[in-house]
Enzyme design. Sequence first.
Site, PDB file in Angstrom:
ATOM      1  CB  CYS A 169      -1.492   0.203   1.247  1.00 52.01           C
ATOM      2  SG  CYS A 169      -1.710  -1.442   0.701  1.00 52.01           S
ATOM      3  CG  HIS A 309      -1.963   4.492   5.639  1.00 50.88           C
ATOM      4  ND1 HIS A 309      -2.084   4.540   3.659  1.00 50.88           N
ATOM      5  CD2 HIS A 309      -1.900   3.032   5.971  1.00 50.88           C
ATOM      6  CE1 HIS A 309      -1.531   3.403   3.809  1.00 50.88           C
ATOM      7  NE2 HIS A 309      -1.656   2.602   4.931  1.00 50.88           N
ATOM      8  CD  GLU A 320      -0.699   7.023   9.901  1.00 48.36           C
ATOM      9  OE1 GLU A 320      -0.349   7.759   8.722  1.00 48.36           O
ATOM     10  OE2 GLU A 320      -2.144   6.512   9.552  1.00 48.36           O
ATOM     11  CE  LYS A 341      -5.405   4.453   2.722  1.00 44.87           C
ATOM     12  NZ  LYS A 341      -4.783   5.505   2.799  1.00 44.87           N
ATOM     13  CG  HIS A 346      -6.531   1.195   1.894  1.00 48.60           C
ATOM     14  ND1 HIS A 346      -5.057   1.586   0.959  1.00 48.60           N
ATOM     15  CD2 HIS A 346      -5.505   0.550   3.059  1.00 48.60           C
ATOM     16  CE1 HIS A 346      -4.329   1.292   1.407  1.00 48.60           C
ATOM     17  NE2 HIS A 346      -4.394   0.542   2.633  1.00 48.60           N
ATOM     18  CG  PHE A 405       0.031  -5.723   4.411  1.00 51.72           C
ATOM     19  CD1 PHE A 405      -0.414  -5.003   5.616  1.00 51.72           C
ATOM     20  CD2 PHE A 405      -0.194  -6.693   3.828  1.00 51.72           C
ATOM     21  CE1 PHE A 405      -1.484  -5.099   5.945  1.00 51.72           C
ATOM     22  CE2 PHE A 405      -1.910  -6.507   4.558  1.00 51.72           C
ATOM     23  CZ  PHE A 405      -2.278  -5.807   5.396  1.00 51.72           C
TER      24      PHE A 405
END
Length: 418
Positions: A169, A309, A320, A341, A346, A405
């Site tokens: 991502c 994010h 985060e 988002k 996402h 990831f």
Amino acid sequence: MMKERRVVVTGCGAVSCVGNSVPELWAAVKEGRCGLGNVTRFDTTGFRSAVAGEVKNFDVTKYMSAKEAKRLDLFCQYAIAASDEAIAQAGADFTSEDCAIDRDRVGVLVSSGIGGLASMCEQDETFLSKGPARVSPLMIPMMIGDLASGNISMRYNVRGPNFGLVSACASGCHSIGEAFWMIKRDDADMMITGGAEAAIVPLGYAGFCSMKAMSQRNDDPLHASRPFDAERDGFVMSEGAGVLVLEELEHALKRGANILAEVVGYGATGDAYHITSPHPEGQGAASAIKMALRHAGLEAEDVDYINAHGTSTELNDKYETLAIKAALKEHACKVSVSSTKGCTGHALGAAGGLESIICVQAIVNQTVPPTINYENPDPACDLDITPNVAKEREIDVALNINLGFGGHNGVVAFKRYK
């Protein structure tokens, strides 16, 4: 000593679940309109989740013939559509033989986190039902993730640096950052860069469901993605493409291009912690923020806005927050933060492209887009989350953060052009 090369944004293009152009994308996120809904492309019976951000009303024949489209996976189609818009805004007429831009100095770095998953799944069914001889010879070039860049370069006959990268991502964000450095180090004068994704297919969707990573608010899709909210229960998978044209400043000025913003810094680090969870103290992401600011010659106090994010998962949003606080110290509470988002879901490898475009638009319009569905503050996410309604404020510096990831962290710093 070689003169420092500044890098600016001269064009943006978008395909998303809230609209298939940058004006549509920006209007939706600014107004807090959600593009999520129940999955329509396949039967979700037996799946834990049933919500996604599907691109709507996408007519590929606006960009290519139907015959040509059959040779491209959907993620490549999205990438080309977004590139067309970005290049048109940049005023780069690559379709003309009289184009004065040196095509050997124009590169492409448009990446995908997953690539042509739909094509792979389709051909796997053919293989199982009809045998290996019936598998399409186009399967490999439709499947591999670098073909967004490859097809874009061939479409415009641009021959500079050309490849795709994969960092889940963070792919789109890393692509923009690496394209920035290619121009800085004089390997290109212009880069077409960003991310594209089209992985809303049963296998990919089932994989994320099995990880229990996605929201199960299936009866209320408009409120399923709720970044930083205490009642968040997972991300909502979406798709699309976000493409930017980056250009060396003098090159842009010489041809009279309209400059939207400047790219001033980039940070890329690894957590070295877990395949899916961010570092519990946000160390890697904090280091990426500090790296981007160091390369930009900026201090923490210079940051006005962060497009986080903000996936709407329990761990990402909490960790985060810690990363932003660790990097910016006492200034963290003064920065306007939002995760768009809630509106867009996402988009995986495309997220960095779309959200970088939103950062550019935030600077152009001096407006912070909201974090929608923020109804129950989470004490673990104690930042200025900009809840539910956009707000006007002076934005000179904006950061886009994307995490992937594998512990991949990417941060791109944008600045108002002066």
